[in-house]
Design an enzyme around this catalytic site. Structure first.
Site, PDB file in Angstrom:
ATOM      1  N   HIS A 157     -25.808  30.306 -75.044  1.00  0.00           N
ATOM      2  CA  HIS A 157     -25.263  31.064 -76.216  1.00  0.00           C
ATOM      3  C   HIS A 157     -26.478  30.914 -77.153  1.00  0.00           C
ATOM      4  O   HIS A 157     -26.476  30.558 -78.039  1.00  0.00           O
ATOM      5  CB  HIS A 157     -24.181  30.386 -76.950  1.00  0.00           C
ATOM      6  CG  HIS A 157     -23.498  30.904 -77.796  1.00  0.00           C
ATOM      7  ND1 HIS A 157     -24.341  31.685 -79.231  1.00  0.00           N
ATOM      8  CD2 HIS A 157     -22.158  31.298 -78.231  1.00  0.00           C
ATOM      9  CE1 HIS A 157     -23.166  32.070 -79.899  1.00  0.00           C
ATOM     10  NE2 HIS A 157     -22.091  31.968 -79.484  1.00  0.00           N
ATOM     11  N   GLU A 257     -26.762  36.153 -74.970  1.00  0.00           N
ATOM     12  CA  GLU A 257     -26.158  35.004 -74.335  1.00  0.00           C
ATOM     13  C   GLU A 257     -25.779  35.670 -72.824  1.00  0.00           C
ATOM     14  O   GLU A 257     -25.353  36.549 -72.543  1.00  0.00           O
ATOM     15  CB  GLU A 257     -24.873  34.623 -74.627  1.00  0.00           C
ATOM     16  CG  GLU A 257     -24.857  34.513 -76.307  1.00  0.00           C
ATOM     17  CD  GLU A 257     -23.463  34.447 -77.020  1.00  0.00           C
ATOM     18  OE1 GLU A 257     -22.557  33.809 -76.265  1.00  0.00           O
ATOM     19  OE2 GLU A 257     -23.356  34.872 -78.213  1.00  0.00           O
TER      20      GLU A 257
END
Ligand code: BG6
Length: 280
Positions: A157, A257
């Site tokens: 992320h 991400e």
């Protein structure tokens, strides 16, 4: 820790940080979350955005850098419903397992400290590998340790620092379909991704190479093992509602991400690798 490039910084009431100072790059990795906080090379300033108000005492997942979402991405569902968003491991300490390298490259491997009860319940184990050379490859490896197939979703992320989000373009997702999580619709991307408001999108793309251009530099973001690329910027209002997201921070960040969002099933004994490379 017997490595000339790595120092463990322990400060009371703060997360332990592995400070990496190498002839080619510098990086900081929090043991809490196995979480990369910063990464810069001799040629490039820090690639990553970290909120000025990030909580760094281990009481909450760190806002910014590279959180690891595992063994699910987003809200918990099914047998795990009610459990934390983005899974468990961004909220636990990780053990440094191995360090290898020299003055040209360096590899660190960490594994999360999970209780035996949780390991049993998940049936999965995770490891992360940071491989620094001319760029950085982060690989999240998952092994199914039990005798049944296990579901897995996950994300690396990454929060990237950009000079000004209004003059930033993300290339490589042209013509790809995406789920707009804000409207719950499926759309098609036309041209480069440009952000001028709240964005929360799951691109159904396994594009191996993206480029983030903020007019001051071009960051190459490569990936493998992903079925999606998640793009997130909360913009003004949502950022203001998050205590750990500094109010103007949305102007200088974008999350890109590499993720598996589409329901992966890992067979017994198998290992799955998801990776993201940051460079350029
Ligand atoms: C993104 C999700 O990956 O992470 C968003 O797509 C979410 O929906 C964001 O809001 C941040 O999540 P969290 O749990 O770190 O606040």
């Amino acid at each position: 820790m017997n490595n000339p490039y790595i120092k463990l910084i322990s400060t009371p009431n703060k997360v332990d940080v592995l400070q990496v100072t190498h002839p080619k790059f510098t990086a900081q990795i929090s043991r809490f979350g196995g979480h990369l906080l910063s990464y810069a090379t001799k040629q490039q300033d820090n690639y990553l955005w970290l909120s000025n108000t990030a909580v760094l005492d281990g009481s909450k997942a760190i806002r910014g850098g590279v959180p690891i979402c595992w063994p699910w991405f987003g809200p918990a569902q099914g047998e795990f419903s009610g459990e934390p968003q983005h899974g468990y491991i961004r909220n636990v300490n990780w053990q440094l397992q191995t360090i290898e390298g020299d003055d040209t490259e360096l590899t660190l491997e960490l594994a999360p400290e999970l209780s035996d009860e949780l390991k049993e319940k998940l049936g999965l184990s995770a490891r992360i590998r940071f491989h620094f050379k001319d760029d950085l490859t982060i690989t999240l490896s998952t092994t199914n340790e039990c005798e049944q197939p296990r579901p897995l979703s996950q994300a690396i992320h990454s929060y990237f620092y950009v000079r000004d989000i209004n003059n930033t373009k993300l290339m490589g997702l042209e013509n790809s379909q995406y789920i707009d999580k804000l409207t719950n619709t499926t759309e098609t991307q036309h041209g480069a991704v440009q952000i001028s408001g709240s964005v929360d999108r799951v691109y159904l793309s396994n594009a191996p190479k993206l480029m983030l251009d903020d007019e001051s530099r071009k960051i190459i973001i490569s990936g493998s093992g992903h079925d999606s690329v998640v793009v997130w910027n909360p913009w003004r209002e949502l950022a203001a509602n998050m205590a750990d997201f500094d109010d103007n921070g949305y102007q200088t960040m974008i999350c890109v991400e590499m993720a598996n969002t589409q329901g992966l099933t890992l067979a017994p004994g198998k290992t799955y690798h998801l990776s993201q490379t940051i460079g350029g």
